[in-house]
Design a protein around this motif. Structure first.
Motif, PDB file in Angstrom:
ATOM      1  N   VAL A 216      -6.029   6.790  -4.547  1.00 15.74           N
ATOM      2  CA  VAL A 216      -5.471   5.764  -3.493  1.00 15.74           C
ATOM      3  C   VAL A 216      -5.954   4.614  -3.940  1.00 15.74           C
ATOM      4  N   GLY A 217      -6.963   4.116  -4.306  1.00 13.40           N
ATOM      5  CA  GLY A 217      -7.612   2.975  -4.646  1.00 13.40           C
ATOM      6  C   GLY A 217      -6.967   2.299  -6.054  1.00 13.40           C
ATOM      7  N   PHE A 218      -6.995   3.209  -6.650  1.00 10.72           N
ATOM      8  CA  PHE A 218      -6.577   2.549  -8.427  1.00 10.72           C
ATOM      9  C   PHE A 218      -5.007   2.998  -8.401  1.00 10.72           C
TER      10      PHE A 218
ATOM     11  N   MET B  57       0.935  -1.148   0.034  1.00 11.19           N
ATOM     12  CA  MET B  57      -0.136   0.133  -0.012  1.00 11.19           C
ATOM     13  C   MET B  57       0.879   1.227  -0.026  1.00 11.19           C
ATOM     14  N   ALA B  58       0.839   1.842  -1.022  1.00  9.31           N
ATOM     15  CA  ALA B  58       1.499   3.387  -1.165  1.00  9.31           C
ATOM     16  C   ALA B  58       0.690   4.415  -1.636  1.00  9.31           C
ATOM     17  N   ALA B  59       0.878   5.479  -1.105  1.00  9.62           N
ATOM     18  CA  ALA B  59       0.170   6.828  -1.404  1.00  9.62           C
ATOM     19  C   ALA B  59       0.841   7.852  -0.839  1.00  9.62           C
TER      20      ALA B  59
ATOM     21  N   ILE C 193      -7.171  -3.268   0.794  1.00  6.18           N
ATOM     22  CA  ILE C 193      -7.304  -1.846   1.588  1.00  6.18           C
ATOM     23  C   ILE C 193      -8.043  -1.026   0.090  1.00  6.18           C
ATOM     24  N   SER C 194      -7.379  -1.284  -0.830  1.00  2.00           N
ATOM     25  CA  SER C 194      -7.849  -0.314  -2.158  1.00  2.00           C
ATOM     26  C   SER C 194      -9.361  -0.529  -2.354  1.00  2.00           C
TER      27      SER C 194
ATOM     28  N   ILE D  73     -11.581  -0.501  -0.349  1.00  2.00           N
ATOM     29  CA  ILE D  73     -12.354   0.372   0.800  1.00  2.00           C
ATOM     30  C   ILE D  73     -12.510   1.641   0.149  1.00  2.00           C
ATOM     31  N   PHE D  74     -11.227   2.059  -0.472  1.00  2.00           N
ATOM     32  CA  PHE D  74     -11.156   3.500  -1.180  1.00  2.00           C
ATOM     33  C   PHE D  74     -12.046   3.798  -2.134  1.00  2.00           C
ATOM     34  N   SER D  75     -11.849   2.512  -3.287  1.00  2.00           N
ATOM     35  CA  SER D  75     -12.563   2.510  -4.623  1.00  2.00           C
ATOM     36  C   SER D  75     -14.131   2.475  -4.344  1.00  2.00           C
ATOM     37  N   LEU D  76     -14.575   1.660  -3.251  1.00  2.85           N
ATOM     38  CA  LEU D  76     -16.149   1.508  -3.270  1.00  2.85           C
ATOM     39  C   LEU D  76     -16.873   3.011  -2.598  1.00  2.85           C
ATOM     40  N   GLN D  77     -15.848   3.504  -1.720  1.00  7.53           N
ATOM     41  CA  GLN D  77     -16.342   4.864  -1.232  1.00  7.53           C
ATOM     42  C   GLN D  77     -16.255   5.837  -2.237  1.00  7.53           C
ATOM     43  N   ALA D  78     -15.248   5.786  -3.022  1.00 10.82           N
ATOM     44  CA  ALA D  78     -15.087   7.075  -4.105  1.00 10.82           C
ATOM     45  C   ALA D  78     -16.347   6.576  -5.357  1.00 10.82           C
ATOM     46  N   LEU D  79     -16.811   5.492  -5.489  1.00  8.17           N
ATOM     47  CA  LEU D  79     -17.885   5.244  -6.273  1.00  8.17           C
ATOM     48  C   LEU D  79     -19.145   5.725  -5.709  1.00  8.17           C
ATOM     49  N   ARG D  80     -19.376   5.330  -4.685  1.00 10.29           N
ATOM     50  CA  ARG D  80     -20.627   5.716  -3.995  1.00 10.29           C
ATOM     51  C   ARG D  80     -20.812   7.417  -3.820  1.00 10.29           C
ATOM     52  N   SER D  81     -19.579   8.179  -3.623  1.00  7.88           N
ATOM     53  CA  SER D  81     -19.594   9.422  -3.557  1.00  7.88           C
ATOM     54  C   SER D  81     -19.538  10.128  -4.893  1.00  7.88           C
ATOM     55  N   THR D  82     -19.205   9.503  -5.736  1.00 10.24           N
ATOM     56  CA  THR D  82     -19.182  10.085  -7.497  1.00 10.24           C
ATOM     57  C   THR D  82     -20.773   9.938  -7.783  1.00 10.24           C
ATOM     58  N   VAL D  83     -21.448   8.735  -7.520  1.00 11.06           N
ATOM     59  CA  VAL D  83     -22.738   8.757  -7.828  1.00 11.06           C
ATOM     60  C   VAL D  83     -23.609   9.607  -7.355  1.00 11.06           C
ATOM     61  N   LYS D  84     -23.429   9.901  -5.994  1.00  3.71           N
ATOM     62  CA  LYS D  84     -24.170  10.781  -5.239  1.00  3.71           C
ATOM     63  C   LYS D  84     -23.783  12.113  -5.688  1.00  3.71           C
ATOM     64  N   TYR D  85     -22.696  12.819  -5.752  1.00  3.58           N
ATOM     65  CA  TYR D  85     -22.251  14.277  -5.768  1.00  3.58           C
ATOM     66  C   TYR D  85     -21.869  14.970  -7.185  1.00  3.58           C
ATOM     67  N   LEU D  86     -21.436  13.704  -8.210  1.00  5.97           N
ATOM     68  CA  LEU D  86     -21.148  14.064  -9.388  1.00  5.97           C
ATOM     69  C   LEU D  86     -22.271  15.067 -10.451  1.00  5.97           C
ATOM     70  N   PRO D  87     -23.461  14.176 -10.373  1.00  6.93           N
ATOM     71  CA  PRO D  87     -24.565  15.103 -11.013  1.00  6.93           C
ATOM     72  C   PRO D  87     -24.937  16.407 -10.546  1.00  6.93           C
ATOM     73  N   ARG D  88     -24.694  16.649  -9.229  1.00  4.53           N
ATOM     74  CA  ARG D  88     -25.006  17.801  -8.551  1.00  4.53           C
ATOM     75  C   ARG D  88     -23.768  18.827  -8.797  1.00  4.53           C
ATOM     76  N   ALA D  89     -22.711  18.387  -8.898  1.00  3.92           N
ATOM     77  CA  ALA D  89     -21.534  19.513  -9.109  1.00  3.92           C
ATOM     78  C   ALA D  89     -21.552  19.774 -10.497  1.00  3.92           C
ATOM     79  N   VAL D  90     -22.105  18.687 -11.573  1.00  2.00           N
ATOM     80  CA  VAL D  90     -22.294  19.285 -12.932  1.00  2.00           C
ATOM     81  C   VAL D  90     -23.339  20.306 -13.274  1.00  2.00           C
TER      82      VAL D  90
END
Length: 496
Positions: free
Chosen positions: A342-344, A72-74, A301-302, A304-321
């Protein structure tokens, strides 16, 4: 340091995860359990691994050629509105005497650069500015940047901009550290020699001004190798920035089109790293830890980061756009981009990115709305997302549970979905999401590609071995089977 006002649970949980990674420890209950294939609960928890174990080969078991470990490196991450003004103190704390500031001509006019210069001036740090970094860099633009940096001989670098700027700075850092190296020495094989970076580079501070690439956390730098008509890059842990200064104030100037395309990169980063082959299925096992690739396959470990990023993107990207004044959505997307990085950055990406590189480099003349550049451009996020419905329909059978968990993140009720339909269900959820964003090209035809282009797109994809090796269900022998599979994927991606 200013306090970030973000969603109280998920964002704080995500920040705690970043702190754990940066400190070299983790309170994650699944860190000792590398099992990948699993059956999710109805609502997939942040740790979908609990209770499942598998036996792994040990380092002394020479009969096994598959990987048995992951690293794990970041980069260290500092997140908060206004932290950009601290960079001068960072370089003073490092003892830097000559800083090379890397940016592009658009970002140079923005407040982020003003904050950077004021911070450096305040601390008396000498610096030189290189402002000709190119959006979607070419090999020749990278060479020009390297040639600019070598005579100055900086002892530290500061990148202010999107992923293209940060990647350019990474390679300026690399080739000033190895001034006698040939350009292709470190470039990923088979397009380059793929040599390992066996020395520590100079400090690099990255200040992202877009919410997409996650380049502030990764050891990857991507560019277009013009002669080969393919994107490639250099990937090694030593390339990663020393610290990423992730300031939500710096993304407030992003046009809606840039919010969308950058967010699509986050979407595919998270989906691809979540569905990549498990790290313990990757071959060959490295002979030396220095040879262990940055892109290792999905790991506990990755994930956890990837799934959280997916959930946040689905929720917030349409709003940001939809609303450029939605600062909460912008802040959450910047955090999601870092989490996905960090995930990818440790698990890797696969087919969407592998196929995107020839799509971008073989652009038949498409100019994406909202991008003011001097030549046709398919933004990176657009080039990865345009194949995503076809890709995840193809990979679904490799791990139905994972694809269904991803579909659930899009709001799909998966309680009655059969496993054999997992890929199709995720594909349909993706299509609905992409259409909902508006103004997105619905397939390769919308970018100007025709069926006559597919053979060249396939040939431009095959050399992307670094990412294709992580693709589920794909034959990566370089033979006719792989060509047939890629041809079918490009045909499927012509329209949706």
């Amino acid at each position: 340091m200013p306090v970030v006002r973000v969603a109280p649970t998920r964002a704080h949980q995500a920040l705690n995860l970043l702190r754990a990674v940066n400190s070299g420890t983790s309170s994650c209950p699944c860190h000792s359990n590398p099992s990948h294939h699993h059956h999710p609960h109805r609502h997939v928890p942040i740790n979908p691994f609990a209770g499942r174990r598998r036996s792994l080969a040990t380092p002394t078991d020479s009969s096994q050629q598959k990987e048995y470990a992951f690293e794990m490196a970041a980069s260290s991450i500092r997140f908060g509105p206004g932290v950009t003004k601290e960079v001068g103190m960072d370089f003073k704390n490092m003892g830097a005497k000559k800083v090379m500031v890397v940016t592009d001509q658009t970002v140079q006019k923005l407040d982020a650069m003003k904050q950077v210069q004021e911070g450096l001036d305040r601390e008396g740090i000498p610096y030189e500015i290189y402002s000709k970094a190119r959006v979607e860099p070419k090999d020749y633009s990278i060479r020009e940047a390297i040639d600019f940096a070598k005579p100055y001989a900086p002892d530290a670098f500061l990148a202010v901009g999107g992923g293209s700027v940060i990647d350019t700075a990474k390679l300026m850092n690399l080739y000033t550290t190895f001034p006698d190296a040939e350009f292709l020495d470190f470039v990923n094989a088979p397009l380059g020699k793929g040599k390992a970076i066996n020395a520590k580079l100079k400090p690099l501070v990255a200040v992202p001004t877009t919410a997409g690439t996650g380049s502030e956390t990764t050891g990857t730098a991507i560019f277009d190798l013009v002669e080969k008509k393919a994107k490639t890059g250099i990937a090694h842990r030593n390339l990663k920035p020393t610290i990423g200064i992730v300031d939500p104030l710096n993304t407030r100037t992003m046009p809606s089109a840039v919010h969308a395309s950058s967010g699509l990169d986050v979407l595919c980063h998270s989906l691809e790293s979540w569905t990549a082959i498990p790290y313990h299925e990757r071959v060959p096992r490295p002979r030396n830890p220095l040879e262990r690739p940055a892109y290792q396959g999905a790991n506990p470990i990755s994930d956890i980061f990837s799934l959280q990023a997916l959930r946040s993107t689905v929720k917030y990207l349409p709003r940001a756009v939809k609303d450029p004044e939605d600062w909460e959505a912008q802040s959450e997307m910047l955090l999601a981009a870092t989490l996905a990085g960090v995930g990818f950055g440790n698990a890797g990406v696969h087919l969407c990115h592998g196929m995107s590189y020839p799509i971008s480099s073989q652009n038949p003349g498409y100019q994406h709305a909202g991008y003011v550049v001097d030549s046709p451009i398919i933004p990176h996020g657009v080039s990865v997302a345009v194949t995503a419905p076809a890709v995840f329909k193809f990979t679904g059978a490799s791990n139905p549970e994972r694809h269904l968990a991803a579909a659930e993140a899009f709001g799909v009720d998966i309680s009655q979905v059969k496993k054999e339909s997992a890929g199709e269900v995720l594909s349909e959820a993706l299509q609905k999401f992409l259409v909902g964003l508006g103004d997105q090209p619905r397939g390769l035809k919308a970018l100007g590609f025709q069926k006559s282009h597919i053979a060249d797109l396939v040939e431009g994809t095959i050399p992307q071995a670094r990412v294709l090796m992580l693709a589920p269900n794909l034959d990566t022998s370089g033979g006719e089977e792989e060509r047939e599979q890629l041809t079918g994927l490009f045909e499927e991606a012509m329209s949706y």
